[in-house]
Scaffold this motif. Structure first.
Motif: not given
Length: 429
Positions: A273, A201, A253, A199, A255-258
């Motif tokens: 991570n 961000v 764009t 990610t 995110n961590n779920e993706e």
């Protein structure tokens, strides 16, 4: 109207009150209640799981109940906490604060703990990871006790390494960059596999790589070093990765779920991570690669190996006592219980990131966390992404904005970091 009671009469009443407190159902028989504010995961880690209820000893020793006030959103926790701590009095006795909010302006809303520590010390205080304590000080005064951490690692799918004919993990940063390129490919069915995905961000993710080259946005003492060669070199490398398709096209764009889905499906080979993500990635019910994910501390560049130690990025939560709280001694006993060796181990078995180095030697924990030794080493050397200062959040957003501009090719890396430096410098006061 003023009333007076003779000393003898007061003694009789006091004796009666004491007696009633000892009787079931007596007027003063109710247990004390301590109110703790935090995220839902904090309550779960403290009370539920294989490690048992870490608050049990505190409750029994102090004849107290714990009233948990929790939210599922980090911002909601801090909005409530900082509002409560700014009042003349609060019903919140103890609260969790994430390091990104542990800036001097906020820390001064919480009780300095040195006097409490002197009266009733925390067990083996030198066992805490050193990088988690300095950010909690204003001057020499300590305002919080670390209780939960998430330290970054490089997580990779060993099955994809085998698929690409890779027989060993990289031992230098240069080998790591070549591995990321080698793990970028398209399968026969057209599925694109990215060599690296994370990610964009969080400054901590970029710094996980930059620190392999000796780079950083800022030093621990507040000096901006983002425009110096190591950080610029890192972003130039990532811009090349993006252009070559090593990083996904929606890099800015995703995110961590993706990221989790891509890792479990074999669409991404490596990610940055926290170690704890290994549990999710290795869940065999979520994909065909369960059990094949491993962790790696990113290696230093060849010219720095043995000269500069790698400093993993870490995010952590601490327990604090609001200055306007009403039961500070009770709050301190709660903190002492959860931060003891037994409390830390119990919460670790419940899924909490343990902040004590010694906890990682627990046999039950090592059985539950095959990566325990790696995480212990990472935590011991860890350092937060930016030093604590009142405008840290704004500075973080500026660094990320300019970093993304560099990686996406909108600006040369040097210009992006020059611009970031110029924008952040006024925030330092």
């Amino acid at each position: 109207m003023t009333s007076s009671i003779s000393r003898r009469r007061f003694g009789v009443l006091a004796g009666a009150a004491t007696a009633s407190a000892l009787l079931p159902g007596g007027a003063f028989a109710q247990a004390k209640t301590l109110t703790a504010l935090g995220h839902r995961v904090h309550q779960t880690a403290a009370t539920t799981g294989p490690g048992g209820d870490a608050t049990e000893g505190f409750r029994k020793a102090n004849d107290a109940n714990v009233n948990w006030v929790t939210f599922g959103d980090v911002n909601a926790v801090h909005e409530r906490l900082l509002r409560e701590a700014s009042l003349s009095e609060t019903s919140i006795d103890v609260a969790y604060l994430v390091n990104g909010r542990a800036v001097p302006r906020n820390l001064q809303l919480f009780e300095p703990l040195d006097a409490l520590m002197k009266q009733a010390p925390i067990e083996a205080f030198d066992d805490f990871a050193p990088g988690l304590l300095a950010p909690l000080k204003v001057g020499d005064a300590l305002h919080g006790i670390p209780v939960r951490h998430a330290t970054n690692a490089l997580i990779y799918n060993e099955a994809l390494l085998e698929e690409r004919g890779v027989t060993k993990v990289p031992t230098t940063f240069e080998e790591l960059t070549e591995l990321a390129r080698k793990l970028t490919f398209k399968r026969d069915d057209g599925t694109q596999v990215y060599g690296l995905a994370f990610t964009a961000v969080f400054a901590s993710n970029f710094l996980t790589l930059a620190r392999c080259l000796g780079g950083d946005y800022m030093t621990s003492d507040g000096k901006i070093v983002a425009a110096e060669p190591p950080m610029v070199k890192t972003l130039t490398l990532l811009a090349g990765f993006y252009k070559a398709g090593v990083l996904p096209r929606n890099f800015a764009t995703v995110n961590n779920e993706e990221i989790t889905t891509w890792m479990q499906q074999g669409r991404a080979a490596m990610t940055i991570n926290p170690f704890a993500r290994l549990v999710t990635y290795n869940d065999a019910s979520k994909g065909k690669y369960g059990g094949r994910f491993k962790s790696l501390l990113p290696p230093m560049a060849t010219d720095l190996a043995g000269k500069v130690a790698f400093a993993p990025t870490v995010e952590f939560w601490s327990l604090m006592i609001p200055k306007n709280a009403r039961q500070k001694p009770l709050s301190w006993e709660f903190i002492r219980a959860l931060s003891s060796k037994a409390g830390t181990t119990a919460m670790a078995l419940n899924g909490n990131g343990p902040v004590r180095i010694s906890t990682y030697a627990d046999e039950k924990l090592k059985a539950a966390m095959p990566y325990a030794a790696d995480e212990a080493a990472a935590l011991k050397a860890s350092r937060i992404h930016l030093p604590a200062f009142d405008e840290q959040a704004r500075a973080h957003d500026i660094f990320i904005e300019e970093t993304q501009a560099a990686v996406l090719g909108r600006k040369p890396a040097q210009q992006a970091m020059d611009d970031a430096t110029a924008r952040v410098k006024p925030l330092l006061g």
